[in-house]
Design an enzyme around this catalytic site. Structure first.
Site, mmCIF file in Angstrom:
data_model
loop_
_atom_site.group_PDB
_atom_site.id
_atom_site.type_symbol
_atom_site.label_atom_id
_atom_site.label_comp_id
_atom_site.label_asym_id
_atom_site.label_seq_id
_atom_site.Cartn_x
_atom_site.Cartn_y
_atom_site.Cartn_z
ATOM 1 N N LYS A 139 0.290 1.057 -0.168
ATOM 2 C CA LYS A 139 0.085 1.671 1.144
ATOM 3 C C LYS A 139 -1.313 2.250 1.209
ATOM 4 C CE LYS A 139 2.532 2.602 4.897
ATOM 5 N NZ LYS A 139 3.771 1.938 5.321
HETATM 6 N N1 GLU Z 1 3.532 -0.699 7.680
HETATM 7 C C1 GLU Z 1 4.737 -1.444 7.749
HETATM 8 C C2 GLU Z 1 5.804 -0.810 6.862
HETATM 9 O O1 GLU Z 1 5.783 0.365 6.600
HETATM 10 C C3 GLU Z 1 4.516 -2.914 7.489
HETATM 11 C C4 GLU Z 1 4.007 -3.257 6.136
HETATM 12 C C5 GLU Z 1 3.619 -4.726 5.978
HETATM 13 O O2 GLU Z 1 3.865 -5.518 6.887
HETATM 14 O O3 GLU Z 1 3.048 -5.044 4.936
HETATM 15 O O4 GLU Z 1 6.737 -1.441 6.461
#
Ligand code: GLU
Length: 476
Positions: free
Chosen positions: A107
């Site tokens: 993240k």
């Molecule tokens: N930000 C989104 C989540 O928390 C999508 C993550 C992604 O598609 O890699 O799942």
């Protein structure tokens, strides 16, 4: 109760993890290896804006590399900090494992209020951030693939993809360095709606199981269920829109930054969305009552509560006042570990974030595969499928003529049956299948074991079992 004894977001995730592993039989040491965050990179960089250099702080955290690339969004918000990014990265590991997206968890975040900057400034900031991450392989099609999250969307992803391409001019797979891109920059149909769509599919699946519906003290179908949604951003908007337009739910409350809207007869989601787009908030929207203290509406009576905004909104202060019998966590971490205990003891059923909002990363996976295969889904087989269907329709038409008035084809059958699936249909079908399968996995653990009282614990057990298996396969 005060919030001072509320654990941090990361501690909350760890506590939920610990609760699950306490009933699992993991080899010594593996539990710790899975729980800890492998690395967090902090970057501070300057961008010349409005005649002076402004310094920004960003993070990219890698929780687990048991599979690569690692995957997870990049968030733009003032409150971004290391603890939050690490909690979100951990959730990505478990989320990907649960829905069988072949990624580790990661993240990123940038401490910024994106509303304070114009488009050109945001592009400069995003490109610089992307440069800092890409040069350390924290953006890379085979190692680390970001995506949108709070405060970012396809525009930012297009800048990131372009920045990576400029730095890696001969990488034929450059487009796969980030997902959530616009269609004309290598994106996939249905990615923008995907997380909200996944929330809808999760609820549809939940309502296929009368036993589960009864556990939430509800009955019947989604039709007519009263829904309160917090946050009408990308996720909350799509979830509320699809649930009201396609499943007959009644959106009785919408909570936003500047207060909440309440209307027991139901609120038109598209109209509110357009109103926010024009006026910057829900205030003044004519067809509902405005409540200035928006968060209080979380405590209103409804059938389904959808927190689709920030983490920690249901906490030790308000958990015992929540009246919804069913909560679906469209946001990441909206219920703290302490609140989770209180709600569980009250008999509230929570469909956990790890599962509920996994639609985004699931379709990101499809996009990444599309980028690596350099071909849009459906391109090879759509017309072929149509011509085979045409054969059946020709035969049915022959029968129709032969039988005269005794039988005829239903009016819409021919049109519907003849249409071969395009990319959007395929993406939705893949997402639906994923959400159903993951729910069945959790459900089996939830109902099959006496020591697993809730879906969250079940989701952790399913996910951790899969991560552990992949560590074992590596000989660890
Ligand atoms: N930000 C989104 C989540 O928390 C999508 C993550 C992604 O598609 O890699 O799942």
């Amino acid at each position: 109760m005060s919030t001072t004894n509320e654990p941090s977001f990361r501690e909350s995730v760890d506590m939920m993890f610990n609760r699950a592993v306490s009933v699992m039989d993991l080899p010594p040491g593996l539990e710790e290896k899975i729980r800890v965050c492998n690395a967090t990179y902090t970057v501070r960089f300057g961008v010349r804006l409005r005649g002076q250099i402004q310094t920004f702080t960003g993070y990219r955290s890698v929780h687990s590399e048991h599979m690569e690339p690692v995957k997870g969004g990049i968030r733009y918000a003032l409150g971004v900090n290391q603890d939050e990014v690490e909690a979100l990265a951990a959730l990505m590991t478990y989320k990907c494992a649960l829905v069988e997206a072949p990624f580790g968890g990661s993240k990123g975040g940038l401490c910024i209020d994106p509303r304070q900057y114009d488009e050109h400034e945001l592009e400069l900031i995003t490109r610089r951030f992307a440069y800092e991450l890409a040069k350390r392989d924290l953006i890379n099609p085979s190692q680390n693939v970001p995506a949108p999250d709070m405060g970012t969307g396809e525009r930012e992803m297009a800048w990131i993809a372009d920045q990576y391409r400029r730095m890696n001019t001969t990488d034929i797979n450059a487009a796969a360095c980030v997902t959530g891109k616009p269609i004309n920059a290598g994106g996939i149909q249905g990615r923008t709606e995907a997380t909200g769509r996944g929330v809808q599919y999760a609820l549809q699946e939940f309502f296929r199981h009368p036993e589960d519906i009864a556990k939430a003290n509800l009955e019947g179908t989604l039709e007519g269920k009263r829904v309160i949604v917090q946050g009408l951003g990308n996720v909350g908007y799509h979830a509320a829109k699809f649930l009201s337009e396609e499943d007959g739910c009644l959106i009785t409350g919408i909570i936003e930054r500047d207060g909440a809207l309440v209307n027991p007869k139901g609120i038109d989601v598209d109209a509110v969305h357009a109103w926010i787009g024009k006026n910057g908030g829900v205030t003044g929207y004519p067809d509902a009552k405005h409540v200035a203290e928006g968060a209080s509406v979380l405590e209103e009576a409804c059938d389904i509560l959808i927190p689709a905004a920030l983490e920690g909104v249901i906490n030790l202060r308000n958990a015992d006042k929540i009246k919804a019998p069913l909560i679906i966590e469209a946001a990441n971490g909206p219920v703290t570990a302490g609140a989770d205990d209180i709600l569980r003891n009250k008999g509230v059923v929570i469909i956990p974030d790890m599962y509920a909002n996994a639609g985004g990363v699931t379709v990101s996976y499809f996009e990444w595969v599309k980028n690596l295969s350099h071909i849009r889904f459906g391109r090879m087989n759509r017309r072929q499928e149509e011509s085979r269907h045409q054969l059946v329709v020709d035969e049915l038409e022959r029968l129709d003529r032969y039988l005269g008035d005794a039988w005829s084809m239903s009016p819409k059958f021919k049109d519907k049956y003849l249409r071969g699936a395009g990319e959007l249909e395929l993406v939705r079908s893949g997402l639906d299948d994923t959400m159903r399968a993951a729910y069945q996995d959790m459900r089996e653990v939830w109902h099959g074991r006496d020591d697993v009282p809730d879906l969250r614990m079940a989701s952790y057990i399913v996910a951790i079992t899969k991560v552990a298996a992949s560590y074992r396969a590596k000989g660890l």
